[in-house]
Design a protein around this motif. Structure first.
Motif, PDB file in Angstrom:
ATOM      1  N   PHE A   1      38.718  52.236 -27.406  1.00  0.00           N
ATOM      2  CA  PHE A   1      39.582  52.537 -26.273  1.00  0.00           C
ATOM      3  C   PHE A   1      40.815  51.637 -26.274  1.00  0.00           C
ATOM      4  CE2 PHE A   1      40.555  51.736 -21.673  1.00  0.00           C
ATOM      5  CZ  PHE A   1      41.195  52.939 -21.465  1.00  0.00           C
ATOM      6  N   ARG A   2      40.595  50.334 -26.558  1.00  0.00           N
ATOM      7  CA  ARG A   2      41.742  49.421 -26.597  1.00  0.00           C
ATOM      8  C   ARG A   2      42.693  49.798 -27.716  1.00  0.00           C
ATOM      9  NH1 ARG A   2      38.216  43.898 -25.620  1.00  0.00           N
ATOM     10  NH2 ARG A   2      38.094  44.083 -23.337  1.00  0.00           N
ATOM     11  N   THR A   3      42.152  50.237 -28.845  1.00  0.00           N
ATOM     12  CA  THR A   3      42.999  50.700 -29.926  1.00  0.00           C
ATOM     13  C   THR A   3      43.806  51.908 -29.498  1.00  0.00           C
ATOM     14  OG1 THR A   3      41.449  49.892 -31.582  1.00  0.00           O
ATOM     15  CG2 THR A   3      43.009  51.587 -32.298  1.00  0.00           C
ATOM     16  N   ALA A   4      43.171  52.799 -28.728  1.00  0.00           N
ATOM     17  CA  ALA A   4      43.865  53.983 -28.244  1.00  0.00           C
ATOM     18  C   ALA A   4      44.998  53.622 -27.310  1.00  0.00           C
ATOM     19  CB  ALA A   4      42.872  54.922 -27.543  1.00  0.00           C
ATOM     20  N   VAL A   5      44.789  52.611 -26.484  1.00  0.00           N
ATOM     21  CA  VAL A   5      45.856  52.166 -25.590  1.00  0.00           C
ATOM     22  C   VAL A   5      47.025  51.636 -26.404  1.00  0.00           C
ATOM     23  CG1 VAL A   5      46.496  50.473 -23.838  1.00  0.00           C
ATOM     24  CG2 VAL A   5      44.342  51.703 -23.638  1.00  0.00           C
ATOM     25  N   GLY A   6      46.717  50.889 -27.480  1.00  0.00           N
ATOM     26  CA  GLY A   6      47.792  50.418 -28.346  1.00  0.00           C
ATOM     27  C   GLY A   6      48.559  51.573 -28.952  1.00  0.00           C
ATOM     28  N   ALA A   7      47.846  52.616 -29.345  1.00  0.00           N
ATOM     29  CA  ALA A   7      48.502  53.799 -29.897  1.00  0.00           C
ATOM     30  C   ALA A   7      49.358  54.484 -28.846  1.00  0.00           C
ATOM     31  CB  ALA A   7      47.444  54.779 -30.436  1.00  0.00           C
ATOM     32  N   LEU A   8      48.920  54.425 -27.597  1.00  0.00           N
ATOM     33  CA  LEU A   8      49.689  55.001 -26.496  1.00  0.00           C
ATOM     34  C   LEU A   8      51.062  54.361 -26.407  1.00  0.00           C
ATOM     35  CD1 LEU A   8      50.030  56.483 -23.717  1.00  0.00           C
ATOM     36  CD2 LEU A   8      48.901  54.505 -22.695  1.00  0.00           C
ATOM     37  N   VAL A   9      51.121  53.031 -26.480  1.00  0.00           N
ATOM     38  CA  VAL A   9      52.399  52.341 -26.379  1.00  0.00           C
ATOM     39  C   VAL A   9      53.311  52.727 -27.528  1.00  0.00           C
ATOM     40  CG1 VAL A   9      53.532  50.088 -26.337  1.00  0.00           C
ATOM     41  CG2 VAL A   9      51.405  50.421 -25.100  1.00  0.00           C
ATOM     42  N   VAL A  10      52.749  52.831 -28.729  1.00  0.00           N
ATOM     43  CA  VAL A  10      53.542  53.227 -29.882  1.00  0.00           C
ATOM     44  C   VAL A  10      54.088  54.628 -29.692  1.00  0.00           C
ATOM     45  CG1 VAL A  10      53.480  53.723 -32.353  1.00  0.00           C
ATOM     46  CG2 VAL A  10      52.316  51.705 -31.461  1.00  0.00           C
ATOM     47  N   ALA A  11      53.249  55.541 -29.194  1.00  0.00           N
ATOM     48  CA  ALA A  11      53.702  56.908 -28.964  1.00  0.00           C
ATOM     49  C   ALA A  11      54.805  56.954 -27.929  1.00  0.00           C
ATOM     50  CB  ALA A  11      52.524  57.792 -28.533  1.00  0.00           C
TER      51      ALA A  11
ATOM     52  N   GLY B   1      55.644  32.228 -17.468  1.00  0.00           N
ATOM     53  CA  GLY B   1      55.025  31.507 -18.568  1.00  0.00           C
ATOM     54  C   GLY B   1      54.749  32.373 -19.779  1.00  0.00           C
ATOM     55  N   ARG B   2      55.192  33.635 -19.744  1.00  0.00           N
ATOM     56  CA  ARG B   2      54.939  34.557 -20.843  1.00  0.00           C
ATOM     57  C   ARG B   2      56.220  35.287 -21.220  1.00  0.00           C
ATOM     58  NH1 ARG B   2      49.537  38.018 -19.941  1.00  0.00           N
ATOM     59  NH2 ARG B   2      49.877  38.246 -22.177  1.00  0.00           N
ATOM     60  N   THR B   3      56.404  35.502 -22.517  1.00  0.00           N
ATOM     61  CA  THR B   3      57.551  36.275 -22.995  1.00  0.00           C
ATOM     62  C   THR B   3      57.188  37.756 -22.999  1.00  0.00           C
ATOM     63  OG1 THR B   3      58.261  34.451 -24.410  1.00  0.00           O
ATOM     64  CG2 THR B   3      59.117  36.646 -24.931  1.00  0.00           C
ATOM     65  N   PRO B   4      58.014  38.612 -22.425  1.00  0.00           N
ATOM     66  CA  PRO B   4      57.705  40.043 -22.418  1.00  0.00           C
ATOM     67  C   PRO B   4      57.472  40.585 -23.825  1.00  0.00           C
ATOM     68  CG  PRO B   4      59.507  39.595 -20.911  1.00  0.00           C
ATOM     69  CD  PRO B   4      59.242  38.318 -21.666  1.00  0.00           C
ATOM     70  N   SER B   5      56.458  41.425 -23.958  1.00  0.00           N
ATOM     71  CA  SER B   5      56.138  42.031 -25.249  1.00  0.00           C
ATOM     72  C   SER B   5      56.608  43.477 -25.338  1.00  0.00           C
ATOM     73  CB  SER B   5      54.631  41.973 -25.506  1.00  0.00           C
ATOM     74  OG  SER B   5      53.929  42.662 -24.481  1.00  0.00           O
TER      75      SER B   5
ATOM     76  N   LEU C   1      62.390  41.217 -32.064  1.00  0.00           N
ATOM     77  CA  LEU C   1      61.993  40.299 -31.009  1.00  0.00           C
ATOM     78  C   LEU C   1      60.517  40.446 -30.650  1.00  0.00           C
ATOM     79  CD1 LEU C   1      65.118  40.570 -28.672  1.00  0.00           C
ATOM     80  CD2 LEU C   1      64.489  38.643 -30.152  1.00  0.00           C
ATOM     81  N   GLY C   2      59.789  41.236 -31.434  1.00  0.00           N
ATOM     82  CA  GLY C   2      58.353  41.405 -31.216  1.00  0.00           C
ATOM     83  C   GLY C   2      58.005  42.305 -30.061  1.00  0.00           C
ATOM     84  N   LYS C   3      58.858  43.302 -29.796  1.00  0.00           N
ATOM     85  CA  LYS C   3      58.636  44.165 -28.626  1.00  0.00           C
ATOM     86  C   LYS C   3      58.386  45.613 -29.015  1.00  0.00           C
ATOM     87  CE  LYS C   3      61.764  41.457 -25.776  1.00  0.00           C
ATOM     88  NZ  LYS C   3      60.661  40.501 -25.511  1.00  0.00           N
ATOM     89  N   GLN C   4      57.532  46.251 -28.240  1.00  0.00           N
ATOM     90  CA  GLN C   4      57.395  47.699 -28.274  1.00  0.00           C
ATOM     91  C   GLN C   4      58.380  48.298 -27.283  1.00  0.00           C
ATOM     92  OE1 GLN C   4      55.558  49.468 -30.248  1.00  0.00           O
ATOM     93  NE2 GLN C   4      53.904  48.147 -30.966  1.00  0.00           N
TER      94      GLN C   4
ATOM     95  N   LEU D   1      50.238  48.057 -18.704  1.00  0.00           N
ATOM     96  CA  LEU D   1      50.690  48.115 -20.083  1.00  0.00           C
ATOM     97  C   LEU D   1      51.206  46.755 -20.526  1.00  0.00           C
ATOM     98  CD1 LEU D   1      52.722  51.440 -19.921  1.00  0.00           C
ATOM     99  CD2 LEU D   1      50.628  51.101 -21.237  1.00  0.00           C
ATOM    100  N   CYS D   2      51.155  46.495 -21.796  1.00  0.00           N
ATOM    101  CA  CYS D   2      51.821  45.332 -22.404  1.00  0.00           C
ATOM    102  C   CYS D   2      51.282  44.016 -21.866  1.00  0.00           C
ATOM    103  CB  CYS D   2      53.331  45.374 -22.149  1.00  0.00           C
ATOM    104  SG  CYS D   2      54.101  46.973 -22.406  1.00  0.00           S
ATOM    105  N   GLY D   3      50.143  44.017 -21.222  1.00  0.00           N
ATOM    106  CA  GLY D   3      49.645  42.814 -20.605  1.00  0.00           C
ATOM    107  C   GLY D   3      48.665  42.044 -21.442  1.00  0.00           C
TER     108      GLY D   3
END
Length: 231
Positions: A14-24, A136-140, A160-163, A229-231
């Motif tokens: 499921f977590r992998t699917a969420v990662g794929a969601l962001v890419v899509a 304290g966190r850089t946006p991803s 910059l390491g962002k989606q 997302l992105c958290g």
């Protein structure tokens, strides 16, 4: 509490699917979780949606959005404008402390496709610094204003390491069509995996604030869960 091996595998998928969601989403697609992954994660995980809020932080409306999210126990993603973060740092800090994801929506909301390389870099890097100072966190993740994106914007974001994250449900709440219209446009179009675009800044967002309880409560009644997302 122990987790059965099969359940751990399902959650991982499921977590992998969420990662794929962001890419899509970076490709601008309207997406849902793949059926096999959703089923493997279980019926509750299969119906997840993502509330996102653009153009804040706003001292007038962001705290009201946060209060509603807290009342319903919902996490969301806030794509914030750097100059607003600089003007209202305590509000950004409040968003992060409440457990929400704070991401990059540029410094001043330009069309990134029209900028020079140095100006584009400044829009993203300056916002990163402003957000990091409060969270304290850089946006991803990056949400380009107006959804305007090209290969240059994607390349700079990647460097910059962002989606790049867009959306799949847009009720056009920025145009203030009325609370009922905002609510119905979301509820009529949402699907499992939908990324819902709303606004907590950039103008009078009273209609969005008023629509939010009905949107959340109705989706919960339909069996949906919420995630950031992105958290």
């Amino acid at each position: 509490m122990s987790v059965r091996p099969g359940r751990r595998t399902a959650v991982g998928r499921f977590r992998t699917a969420v990662g794929a969601l962001v890419v899509a989403l970076a490709a601008g697609a309207a997406v849902t979780l793949p059926a096999a992954e959703a089923q493997a994660a279980g019926p509750r995980a299969a119906k997840v949606v993502y509330l996102t809020f653009d153009d804040g932080p706003s001292p007038a409306y962001t705290p009201k959005v946060l209060a509603t999210l807290a009342r319903y126990g919902v996490r969301a993603t806030f794509f914030e404008i750097g100059q607003n973060v600089a003007a209202h740092p305590s509000v950004t800090k409040q968003v992060a402390r409440a457990g929400h994801s704070v991401q990059n929506h540029t410094w001043s909301h330009p069309d990134l496709r029209r900028l020079s390389a140095s100006a584009l870099n400044a829009q993203l890097a300056d916002t990163d610094r402003a957000v990091r100072a409060q969270t304290g966190r850089t946006p991803s993740c990056l949400r380009p204003p107006y959804g305007s994106v090209n290969s240059t914007v994607r390349s700079k974001a990647a460097a910059l390491g962002k989606q790049v994250v867009l959306w799949s449900v847009d009720p056009a709440d920025w145009s203030r069509p009325g609370t009922a219209a905002i609510t119905s446009r979301v509820l009529d179009n949402v699907r499992p995996g939908s990324v819902i675009l709303l606004h907590d800044g950039g103008g009078d967002r009273g209609q969005t604030v008023a629509a939010l309880p009905s949107i959340i409560s109705t989706l919960k009644a339909r069996g949906y869960g919420f995630a950031a997302l992105c958290g």
